[in-house]
Design a protein around this motif. Structure first.
Motif, PDB file in Angstrom:
ATOM      1  N   VAL A 105      29.062 -11.820  38.773  1.00  0.00           N
ATOM      2  CA  VAL A 105      30.376 -10.914  38.169  1.00  0.00           C
ATOM      3  C   VAL A 105      31.594 -11.718  37.876  1.00  0.00           C
ATOM      4  N   ILE A 106      31.819 -11.505  36.538  1.00  0.00           N
ATOM      5  CA  ILE A 106      33.065 -12.347  36.225  1.00  0.00           C
ATOM      6  C   ILE A 106      33.831 -11.887  35.004  1.00  0.00           C
ATOM      7  N   VAL A 107      35.284 -12.007  35.359  1.00  0.00           N
ATOM      8  CA  VAL A 107      36.141 -11.506  34.377  1.00  0.00           C
ATOM      9  C   VAL A 107      36.899 -12.948  33.996  1.00  0.00           C
ATOM     10  N   LYS A 108      37.110 -13.161  32.576  1.00  0.00           N
ATOM     11  CA  LYS A 108      38.026 -14.458  32.092  1.00  0.00           C
ATOM     12  C   LYS A 108      39.332 -14.209  33.067  1.00  0.00           C
ATOM     13  N   ALA A 109      40.041 -15.199  33.528  1.00  0.00           N
ATOM     14  CA  ALA A 109      41.057 -15.124  34.252  1.00  0.00           C
ATOM     15  C   ALA A 109      42.491 -14.346  33.444  1.00  0.00           C
ATOM     16  N   SER A 110      42.549 -14.785  32.197  1.00  0.00           N
ATOM     17  CA  SER A 110      43.468 -14.193  31.420  1.00  0.00           C
ATOM     18  C   SER A 110      43.402 -12.508  31.187  1.00  0.00           C
ATOM     19  N   GLU A 111      42.229 -12.133  31.626  1.00  0.00           N
ATOM     20  CA  GLU A 111      41.954 -10.631  31.039  1.00  0.00           C
ATOM     21  C   GLU A 111      41.742  -9.897  32.550  1.00  0.00           C
ATOM     22  N   ARG A 112      41.867 -10.217  33.583  1.00  0.00           N
ATOM     23  CA  ARG A 112      41.814  -9.532  34.848  1.00  0.00           C
ATOM     24  C   ARG A 112      42.857  -8.382  35.254  1.00  0.00           C
ATOM     25  N   LYS A 126      35.770  -9.313  19.899  1.00  0.00           N
ATOM     26  CA  LYS A 126      34.789 -10.282  19.650  1.00  0.00           C
ATOM     27  C   LYS A 126      34.608 -11.563  20.438  1.00  0.00           C
ATOM     28  N   LYS A 127      35.348 -11.511  21.651  1.00  0.00           N
ATOM     29  CA  LYS A 127      35.303 -12.577  22.647  1.00  0.00           C
ATOM     30  C   LYS A 127      34.758 -12.172  23.959  1.00  0.00           C
ATOM     31  N   LEU A 128      34.027 -12.793  24.581  1.00  0.00           N
ATOM     32  CA  LEU A 128      33.305 -12.476  25.965  1.00  0.00           C
ATOM     33  C   LEU A 128      34.461 -12.513  26.963  1.00  0.00           C
ATOM     34  N   ASN A 171      21.504 -13.751  21.607  1.00  0.00           N
ATOM     35  CA  ASN A 171      21.434 -14.932  20.590  1.00  0.00           C
ATOM     36  C   ASN A 171      22.122 -16.497  21.250  1.00  0.00           C
ATOM     37  N   THR A 172      21.864 -17.680  20.280  1.00  0.00           N
ATOM     38  CA  THR A 172      22.529 -18.705  21.015  1.00  0.00           C
ATOM     39  C   THR A 172      23.944 -18.638  21.141  1.00  0.00           C
ATOM     40  N   GLU A 173      24.847 -18.020  20.290  1.00  0.00           N
ATOM     41  CA  GLU A 173      26.295 -17.948  20.335  1.00  0.00           C
ATOM     42  C   GLU A 173      26.511 -17.365  21.928  1.00  0.00           C
ATOM     43  N   GLU A 174      25.725 -16.066  22.022  1.00  0.00           N
ATOM     44  CA  GLU A 174      26.021 -15.280  23.239  1.00  0.00           C
ATOM     45  C   GLU A 174      25.556 -16.000  24.548  1.00  0.00           C
ATOM     46  N   LEU A 175      24.586 -16.680  24.441  1.00  0.00           N
ATOM     47  CA  LEU A 175      24.149 -17.499  25.357  1.00  0.00           C
ATOM     48  C   LEU A 175      25.169 -18.641  25.924  1.00  0.00           C
ATOM     49  N   TYR A 176      25.661 -19.218  24.566  1.00  0.00           N
ATOM     50  CA  TYR A 176      26.532 -20.150  25.038  1.00  0.00           C
ATOM     51  C   TYR A 176      27.900 -19.865  25.572  1.00  0.00           C
ATOM     52  N   GLU A 177      28.248 -18.607  24.914  1.00  0.00           N
ATOM     53  CA  GLU A 177      29.574 -17.823  25.559  1.00  0.00           C
ATOM     54  C   GLU A 177      29.398 -17.642  27.045  1.00  0.00           C
ATOM     55  N   ILE A 178      28.142 -16.989  27.417  1.00  0.00           N
ATOM     56  CA  ILE A 178      27.979 -16.753  28.868  1.00  0.00           C
ATOM     57  C   ILE A 178      28.117 -17.949  29.717  1.00  0.00           C
ATOM     58  N   LEU A 179      27.301 -18.869  29.362  1.00  0.00           N
ATOM     59  CA  LEU A 179      27.510 -20.038  30.152  1.00  0.00           C
ATOM     60  C   LEU A 179      28.778 -20.699  30.219  1.00  0.00           C
ATOM     61  N   GLN A 180      29.420 -20.856  29.251  1.00  0.00           N
ATOM     62  CA  GLN A 180      30.938 -21.279  29.219  1.00  0.00           C
ATOM     63  C   GLN A 180      31.763 -20.547  30.053  1.00  0.00           C
TER      64      GLN A 180
END
Length: 146
Positions: A77-84, A54-56, A12-21
């Protein structure tokens, strides 16, 4: 972490936005690399999303053989810095490898790894192949598993 696997049309558009962000946050801002992230390949990819609260927080995109390489492929391949620190990189890779095996019926997977992550990918059965090269100014090497 909850894993979701979707085709481009299922996002959905929210998921795509989160991915690109998230891709921009890590690959462009954190790694200080100006490159064309939106490359026309997302529409052909299988998207593997890792969600926490509920957050990517983790993501990859996967390809059937013949789309990105002659082999099946994993990229972005990506992991948010705060979650590594939680090992989500391993979780998202395992889910991506499993998704490729199940959806594309192949054991052979190739990726283009940033060289500092060779040992990480080794733990998932990937071995280096060929010579190191620069991709968007960052040292990379091809890796493959069979």
């Amino acid at each position: 972490m909850e894993i979701l696997i979707k085709t481009f049309s299922e996002l959905n558009t929210e998921e795509l936005y989160e991915i690109l962000q998230l891709r921009s946050e890590v690959f462009v801002v954190e790694q200080d690399c100006v490159y064309q992230d939106i490359d026309g390949k997302d529409q052909k990819a299988l998207h593997v999303l890792g969600r926490k609260d509920k957050k990517l927080v983790a993501y990859t995109r996967c390809f059937a053989p013949g789309i990105y390489f002659s082999e099946a492929a994993i990229g972005r391949v990506i992991v948010k810095a705060s979650e590594r620190k939680y090992g989500y990189g391993h979780d998202i890779m395992k889910a991506s490898v499993d998704a490729i095996k199940k959806r594309f019926d192949t054991e052979t997977i190739k990726l283009s790894a940033q060289t500092y992550l060779i040992k990480f990918y080794n733990t998932h059965g990937f071995q280096t192949t060929g010579e190191e090269y620069l991709e968007d100014g960052i040292p990379h090497i091809a890796m493959i598993t069979t």
